[in-house]
Design a protein around this motif. Structure first.
Motif, PDB file in Angstrom:
ATOM      1  N   ALA A 127       0.800  -1.185   0.652  1.00  0.00           N
ATOM      2  CA  ALA A 127      -0.018  -0.092   0.087  1.00  0.00           C
ATOM      3  C   ALA A 127       0.854   1.357   0.457  1.00  0.00           C
ATOM      4  O   ALA A 127       0.937   2.030  -0.771  1.00  0.00           O
ATOM      5  N   TYR A 128       2.124   1.637   0.459  1.00  0.00           N
ATOM      6  CA  TYR A 128       2.787   2.697   0.740  1.00  0.00           C
ATOM      7  C   TYR A 128       3.402   2.713  -0.466  1.00  0.00           C
ATOM      8  O   TYR A 128       3.403   3.294  -1.346  1.00  0.00           O
ATOM      9  N   MET A 129       4.159   1.330  -1.256  1.00  0.00           N
ATOM     10  CA  MET A 129       4.710   1.644  -1.978  1.00  0.00           C
ATOM     11  C   MET A 129       3.416   2.405  -3.735  1.00  0.00           C
ATOM     12  O   MET A 129       3.866   2.807  -4.230  1.00  0.00           O
ATOM     13  N   ARG A 130       2.394   1.458  -3.660  1.00  0.00           N
ATOM     14  CA  ARG A 130       1.041   2.371  -4.378  1.00  0.00           C
ATOM     15  C   ARG A 130       1.102   4.371  -4.225  1.00  0.00           C
ATOM     16  O   ARG A 130       0.942   5.075  -5.464  1.00  0.00           O
ATOM     17  N   THR A 131       0.801   4.142  -2.810  1.00  0.00           N
ATOM     18  CA  THR A 131       1.121   5.797  -2.359  1.00  0.00           C
ATOM     19  C   THR A 131       2.435   6.410  -3.290  1.00  0.00           C
ATOM     20  O   THR A 131       1.951   7.869  -3.508  1.00  0.00           O
ATOM     21  N   LEU A 132       3.506   6.001  -3.131  1.00  0.00           N
ATOM     22  CA  LEU A 132       4.856   6.311  -3.214  1.00  0.00           C
ATOM     23  C   LEU A 132       4.925   6.931  -5.157  1.00  0.00           C
ATOM     24  O   LEU A 132       5.347   8.585  -5.423  1.00  0.00           O
ATOM     25  N   GLY A 176       2.257   7.217  -6.697  1.00  0.00           N
ATOM     26  CA  GLY A 176       0.719   8.278  -7.051  1.00  0.00           C
ATOM     27  C   GLY A 176       0.145   6.918  -7.212  1.00  0.00           C
ATOM     28  O   GLY A 176      -1.085   7.717  -8.706  1.00  0.00           O
ATOM     29  N   ILE A 177      -0.664   5.535  -7.033  1.00  0.00           N
ATOM     30  CA  ILE A 177      -1.520   4.854  -7.952  1.00  0.00           C
ATOM     31  C   ILE A 177      -2.801   4.674  -7.146  1.00  0.00           C
ATOM     32  O   ILE A 177      -3.397   3.531  -7.046  1.00  0.00           O
ATOM     33  N   SER A 178      -2.147   5.517  -5.728  1.00  0.00           N
ATOM     34  CA  SER A 178      -3.369   4.612  -4.524  1.00  0.00           C
ATOM     35  C   SER A 178      -4.410   5.111  -5.144  1.00  0.00           C
ATOM     36  O   SER A 178      -4.823   6.505  -4.973  1.00  0.00           O
TER      37      SER A 178
END
Length: 104
Positions: free
Chosen positions: A58-63, A65-67
């Motif tokens: 989830a953190y990688m997705r946020t980093l 920009g696709i969260s």
């Protein structure tokens, strides 16, 4: 009251935590199937790696920009991909770097 780590990850309630917990356990089993072999630490370490891997995904997705909303959904292919990827990364680090140092 929430901890800073949960707030930084966008997890805003106990239900979010429980979803990540269940999601992480499933991802741990999938990661273990993809990367078989002897796991130093057994089931509990692999389960913990899967749970933390779901948070890492989830953190990688946020980093990048696709969260979508900081929540994990069982119906989102991206949630599955990133959570399994996070679990695989942590499982690899555990097997190749940390576990050998603990066994010395």
């Amino acid at each position: 009251m929430m901890t800073t780590g949960f707030i930084l990850l966008g997890i805003t309630g106990i239900w979010s935590f429980l979803v990540y917990l269940v999601f992480g356990l499933i991802c741990a089993a999938i990661a273990k199937a993809i990367m078989p072999g002897q796991d130093p630490g057994g089931f509990w370490v692999t389960a913990l790696i899967g749970i933390v891997g779901a948070y890492l995904g989830a953190y990688m997705r946020t980093l990048i920009g696709i969260s979508h909303d900081g929540e994990v959904s069982f119906f989102s292919p991206l949630d599955w991909i990133f959570s399994i990827l996070g679990s695989l990364i942590l499982l690899f680090i555990w097997k190749k770097l940390i576990a050998p140092m603990l066994n010395k």
